[in-house]
Design an enzyme around this catalytic site. Structure first.
Site, PDB file in Angstrom:
ATOM      1  CB  SER A  99      62.536  32.568 -32.123  1.00 57.96           C
ATOM      2  OG  SER A  99      62.128  33.096 -33.365  1.00 57.96           O
ATOM      3  CE1 TYR A 154      57.832  33.078 -30.572  1.00 59.59           C
ATOM      4  CE2 TYR A 154      58.919  34.081 -32.461  1.00 59.59           C
ATOM      5  CZ  TYR A 154      58.688  32.986 -31.647  1.00 59.59           C
ATOM      6  OH  TYR A 154      59.337  31.794 -31.908  1.00 59.59           O
ATOM      7  CE  LYS A 163      53.840  27.324 -37.109  1.00 65.31           C
ATOM      8  NZ  LYS A 163      55.301  27.275 -37.352  1.00 65.31           N
TER       9      LYS A 163
END
Length: 316
Positions: free
Chosen positions: A115, A138, A177
């Site tokens: 990411s 994250y 999501k």
């Protein structure tokens, strides 16, 4: 057989769709359907089997599979607002390590989702440790796994391993999501409800709606994944367009596509201050140097396509 973890998620299901378009249906989709609404992402696609993520890992640990052509490991907790670090590390780090070593032992190509969140507070977006400054757990979980791959895998002889640092992905199959869905998705739904599309006002030196990201259409993401697999390439690569464009462009394109609405600016929320990337732009040099010469949709084109898709799939 092809395995796609996170197969009912946004990127995973679009990889399945791209594989179907290429004639492959011998696909095992792995996911967690506790949120049963995600079934919609697979309902119109062809797969040979579905496995829960825990069942799949148990089979991996027993070495219960015959020939696997490739694993696209897209399964993860991708909520940047999730602060349960124990859960995040179990799902994004420990699980990924187990699957990585299974693939290395069987010489199965392993392509996984990293990411752009690894860059966090950095002003440069190149695949080098000095630019990796995650702002949340994250991003840290993704950085740590990238570090593990760089330290434990790349210095040795190994089967293909690829990490793709996804920038701001938008496009079909993301309704599940919720709050983490793309800005394009939320703005479309605001206008469809008769509201004006809402963007953040001035913040961090950027004018209203001018905070900018590298937005990449999920169809282009799927194309990059398949290209890297077919060429047996290894490495950690940015996966964006190389162009930063403002959020305002999305709102203007949604308004023009639907023929109604006017941008409304709201105060930047306190809870995001210091944890928000106001600008991202992928340095695509490494992927281009590897030979990828595919084109990427610009934001206006991709948003128009996505709006048409959302109009045709109102529950997706």
């Amino acid at each position: 057989m092809i395995v796609v973890t996170g197969g009912a998620g946004m990127i995973g299901s679009n990889i399945v769709a791209a594989l179907n378009a290429a004639g492959r249906t011998d696909i095992v989709a792995v996911d967690d359907l506790t949120d049963g609404t995600k079934f919609r992402n697979l309902a119109d696609l062809a797969i040979s089997d579905y496995l829960d993520k825990d069942e799949f890992l148990a089979l991996v640990e027993r070495d219960a599979f015959d020939k696997i052509d490739v694993v696209f490991h897209q399964g993860a907790c991708s909520a940047t607002t999730e602060w349960n670090g124990k859960f995040m590390m179990e799902v994004n780090y420990a699980y990924s390590k187990k699957l990585l070593h299974f693939c290395l032992g069987r010489r199965v190509p392993f392509l996984y989702a990293s990411s752009a969140a690894v860059y966090g507070g950095s002003a440069e977006f190149r695949e080098e440790p000095e630019f990796e400054r995650p702002l949340n757990v994250y991003g840290y979980s993704k950085k740590l796994f990238d570090d593990y791959v760089r330290a434990r895998v790349f210095p040795t002889e190994h089967s293909p391993v690829v990490g793709l640092r996804y920038f701001n992905v938008y496009g079909p199959r993301e309704a599940h999501k919720g709050a983490m869905a793309s800005v394009a998705f939320h703005l479309f739904n605001q206008v469809e409800r008769g509201e004006d599309p809402k963007l953040f006002g001035a913040y961090d030196g950027y004018g209203p709606g001018e905070q900018s990201r590298d937005f990449i259409h999920v169809g282009d993401v799927a194309d990059v994944n398949l290209w890297l697999w077919r060429r047996g390439i290894s490495g950690i690569f940015n996966c964006g367009t190389g162009r930063a464009q403002p959020f305002r462009t999305i709102a203007e394109t949604v308004i023009a596509s639907l023929g109604r609405g006017e941008i409304e600016y709201v105060d930047f929320p306190d809870h995001l201050k210091g944890r928000y990337q106001s600008f991202t732009q992928a340095d695509m040099s490494r992927l281009r140097a590897a030979g990828y010469n595919g084109t990427f949709r610009d934001l206006e084109t991709g948003t128009r396509e996505y709006v048409e898709w959302l109009k045709a799939h109102p529950s997706s």
